[in-house]
Design an enzyme around this catalytic site. Structure first.
Site, PDB file in Angstrom:
ATOM      1  N   CYS A  26      -5.697   5.393   4.332  1.00 41.40           N
ATOM      2  CA  CYS A  26      -4.618   4.736   4.093  1.00 41.40           C
ATOM      3  C   CYS A  26      -3.340   5.183   4.745  1.00 41.40           C
ATOM      4  O   CYS A  26      -2.282   4.483   5.031  1.00 41.40           O
ATOM      5  CB  CYS A  26      -4.166   4.437   2.282  1.00 41.40           C
ATOM      6  SG  CYS A  26      -3.758   6.090   1.598  1.00 41.40           S
TER       7      CYS A  26
ATOM      8  N   CYS B 135       0.823  -1.133   0.013  1.00 47.50           N
ATOM      9  CA  CYS B 135      -0.150  -0.105  -0.026  1.00 47.50           C
ATOM     10  C   CYS B 135       0.882   1.251   0.016  1.00 47.50           C
ATOM     11  O   CYS B 135       0.367   2.467  -0.163  1.00 47.50           O
ATOM     12  CB  CYS B 135      -1.106   0.240   1.276  1.00 47.50           C
ATOM     13  SG  CYS B 135      -2.045  -1.569   1.086  1.00 47.50           S
TER      14      CYS B 135
END
Ligand SMILES: Cc1ncc(COP(=O)(O)O)c(C=O)c1O
Ligand SMILES: Cc1ncc(COP(=O)(O)O)c(C=O)c1O
Lengths: 129, 394, 394, 129
Positions: free
Chosen positions: A102, A33
């Site tokens: 995130c 990510c």
């Protein structure tokens, strides 16, 4: 895009680095990510005596890690534990919407560090009746 | 502090000579090119002269092969949707690559919803499409192959002329997205052997909001924007006269300068790449070592994330870009880097510097210093770098 | 000779203050709004400030309701195709009128090829659509009604607010092409009660090649140009920053001036119409006597053809337009005039004068003189006039 | 759009008007299309002694009518008869493509005028054997 507080913490991160004799280490995120946060804590007298972070990630990730360390340092574990990712973002004056999920994981890493600390420490002797 | 702009693949400033050429068409010569009176005829003339210039520079056989659009994206959309619907009876298969610009990829995805089948060809580690893969993908339902001339992220230049031979031998149309090459390297539609070619003015010191689709005579096209009879009935809407004049002027200036700029930028590019490698460890060059755009440098710095590098550079007065997901608000890092086989974490750490005609070696030296410090600073706080340090040190 | 421009419905010169506002975005502030560094953020800010201005002027509830496009035509196409595909499951029926701009009519024709059914409502002799006709045309398959706010040829202003009540009561979306009204008369999307509204900068002293689609929150839209995530993913392509800034500035100036310009232009218009009627015989006013745009004059001069009138006016320094087939290279004269019931020969003899903010009464007086002579000259050589002269003389 | 010759003939049309004592009148086009041309001819000694036109139509229609009258005036009927719409357009230095069909009818009207003249005039006595 970013608030001044974010830019300040990004450019002058507080408490960055490893903590050699940490009582607990927690990690959140993953390299796929693009964000990994590692939080090191040192606990003394049930307080966050010392804390540090290491972060691989974007500006928001670095800033959230940095400010988290400031927010909890010196607090009691019980008090510090209440911190949330949302509170971290608010302390920075907000984050761009796409960064809320995130890159805003510092509180998660911190909670994991506290968990690790609890796992590690010798069980307290049962109190005398 | 003087800013150092190293993101010319994203956009470029409009050349003052281009602004100068555009200005009269806002005020004194403001007519609608469809009007028959003097003001209209003057505007029409400006457009047609621009069309002639562009046709000549691109090696078009006929000025009617030049269609002005509202952007490079619109040119890509018009090329692909336009051919798709015009040749629907002949077939429903389109071939493109995994590393195309979203203007191509998303258009193809849209057509899939309307009964078209699309093959997304893979690329090798350098970002190259194999001509044989194109040959193998063509079926008797194939109506169009769309492959970009050079990639906007890694600068890899595809062997379009070679691919053209294969595609044309099979009687299939070939489109190339030349948005990154127009004004950057010599570009002749006839030499490339393409039927359709897109470009966008703001990539070569022209204005934003105006592009061109070259469509070779005989190529049938269905229009995307319906309405008036402008642009040979292929793109409705009152023409952006000033923008069109600016595009032609910018392309003319760029074409005239190529002989000088191509080798100069390539030299600066190679200098910069070599210096990065000599001063910073754990670096990877993305894209092809030689078949790349003269101004393109794309490198991955391991253990750090691209956006944080860009932020740091920005604070030091430097503009660059990254394939990191964070810079685009996307969830995934660059589809181009992933298609080239980069691991996610390396893709996240990519930075693209694209040199323009006004950059100097002194600027690059300053950037190198800042870059070295930035990478060191960010690695110092990266949990990944620490783990690695013991294993492999320079 | 000083030119007298009376074709403001075709296009307008860019206001010098608008050019001024645009200039920095070509050179100093040239960044790509998608870039995260300083240059990009400045460009993004310019777009978002423009969006706020436009949203406020149009009475939008949210800045995200404003989508910048590459023209008025693109805005019309996006509105109609965008709704058609987004609501395809709900229905396939669209209602529009016979007098819409080609950007609407041709888009509807295109959708008919893709399985949509379109009703083209007739208009009365003044160019008005009957609200009851809209009501009667709506079926349970109807997804969109698209009716222009004011007609570009005859200036007739439709009762959109009244029609809105009917359309909304049926749960159908309403689009209005406000290209001719934006900047000309007060225009509030919320007061009109429309879900979608198109406008184009070059009709109100802004640059060509930039438009707006207002799309009320909650209105689903399928995009027309695919690619990057610009404009809330509804319109891909690097934004025309200078154009967008220019559009917003022009709309702002226009809105601020409306209170003064609307009555002044209407007075000039009525003066001009009255003078034509008192000085020239066999004239017909096309459009509505009162429900018309302040600057619009559309008259048919019997026994002569429009293009020849325009040519003559042009030679005398006057710019105007005509619904004659010859002025557009079409075979048929204006579809608007024919839909209003004009015979072909009368439609061929139509001339449109559209007054702008800088026109003066003195200019109009000069035009009247030239017009009178022109009509006399052309009638003198017309075989039709000769035949008529005996029958009816003034 | 138009050549100088077109504009000249449009603005200063030659031989415009009716011819009171015409030997033949021809008409082409129709008002629906927006172009009607009427040509009047006067024939003397098998020559186009006089000619005039009336035109309802665009600039090209007026210019083609005007130049046609100049092109044929004074010529013998046999010679004048050879004129075509194409030749008229060429004499004007060309016309825009979309004008070639609809507005370029002057030669047609002229041919009709000659036809009318032939219909009108008394048949010549058969030549003596
Ligand atoms: C009513 C109307 N709709 C749409 C358009 C199209 O606008 P544009 O020429 O900016 O595409 C125009 C003008 O050309 C117009 O008058
Ligand atoms: C390769 C490529 N194709 C298409 C485009 C789209 O061009 P525009 O932004 O003008 O729509 C770009 C740049 O944005 C590009 O780099």
């Amino acid at each position: 895009m970013y608030t001044e507080a974010v830019m300040d913490h990004f450019y002058n991160p507080r408490n960055a680095g490893e903590l050699a004799d940490a009582d607990g280490v927690g990690e959140a995120g993953n390299p796929v990510c693009g964000d990994i946060m590692k939080i090191y804590v040192k606990i003394e007298d049930d307080r966050i005596a010392d804390i540090s972070f290491q972060t691989f990630g974007c500006g928001a990730a670095i800033a959230t890690s940095s400010i988290l360390t400031e927010l909890v340092k010196g607090k009691t574990v019980a008090e510090a534990e209440k911190i949330t990712n949302r509170a971290v973002a608010e302390a920075l004056g907000g984050l761009p919407p796409q960064k809320m999920h995130c890159s805003n994981l510092a509180a998660d890493a911190f909670h994991k560090a506290l968990e690790a600390y609890r796992q590690n420490r010798p069980k307290p002797a049962p109190a005398a009746e | 502090m003087e800013r150092i702009y190293l993101d010319h693949a994203a956009t470029t400033p409009v050349d003052p000579r281009v602004v100068e050429a555009m200005l009269p068409y806002f005020t004194a010569n403001f007519g609608n090119p469809s009007s028959i009176y003097q003001e209209g005829r003057a505007a029409k003339k400006a457009i047609e002269e621009s069309r002639e210039k562009v046709a000549e520079i691109l090696g078009a056989a006929d000025t009617r092969e030049i269609i002005f659009t509202g952007s490079g994206s619109e040119a890509d959309n018009l090329a692909i949707t336009g051919v798709a619907w015009a040749y629907r009876k002949k077939g429903n298969h389109i071939i493109t690559s995994a590393i195309e610009h979203p203007a191509v990829l998303e258009t193809c995805k849209e057509l899939e919803k309307h009964g078209f089948a699309v093959t997304y060809l893979p690329v090798d580690e350098y970002g190259l499409v194999a001509p044989e893969a194109v040959r193998d993908a063509i079926t008797d339902r194939t109506i169009l192959v769309s492959l970009m001339h050079a990639n906007n992220e890694v600068g890899t230049i595809q062997p379009i002329a070679e691919i053209s031979k294969i595609v044309r031998a099979k009687g299939v149309l070939l489109h190339t997205d030349a948005v990154q090459t127009a004004g950057s390297i010599p570009l002749q539609a006839d030499e490339l052997g393409v039927d359709l070619l897109s470009l966008s003015a703001h990539k070569f010191y022209g204005p934003k909001g105006v592009g061109v689709l070259y469509a070779k005579k005989g190529t049938r096209l269905h229009r995307l924007i319906h309405g008036g009879a402008q642009e040979g009935r292929l793109r409705a809407g009152t023409e952006n006269v000033a923008g069109i004049v600016g595009l032609a002027k910018a392309l003319e200036l760029a074409a005239a300068g190529l002989e000088e700029t191509v080798p100069r930028l390539a030299e600066l590019r190679d200098y910069f790449i070599n210096k990065i490698f000599s001063r910073i460890d754990h670096v990877k060059l993305n894209g092809h070592p030689t078949r790349r755009l003269p101004g393109n440098i794309n490198v991955s710095f391991e253990f750090v994330e691209g956006e944080s590098i860009l932020l740091n550079l920005d604070l030091e007065g430097i503009a660059a870009s990254s394939g990191s997901a964070c810079t685009s608000g996307a969830l995934e890092p660059s589809h181009v880097l992933l298609a080239m086989g980069l691991p996610h974490e390396t893709a996240h750490g990519s930075v693209r510097f694209t040199i323009g005609k006004d950059n100097t070696k002194e600027q690059l030296d300053y950037v190198l210093g800042v870059l070295e410090e930035t990478i060191a600073r960010l690695r110092a706080i990266s949990p990944l770098y620490r783990e690695q340090r013991g294993r492999k040190e320079k």
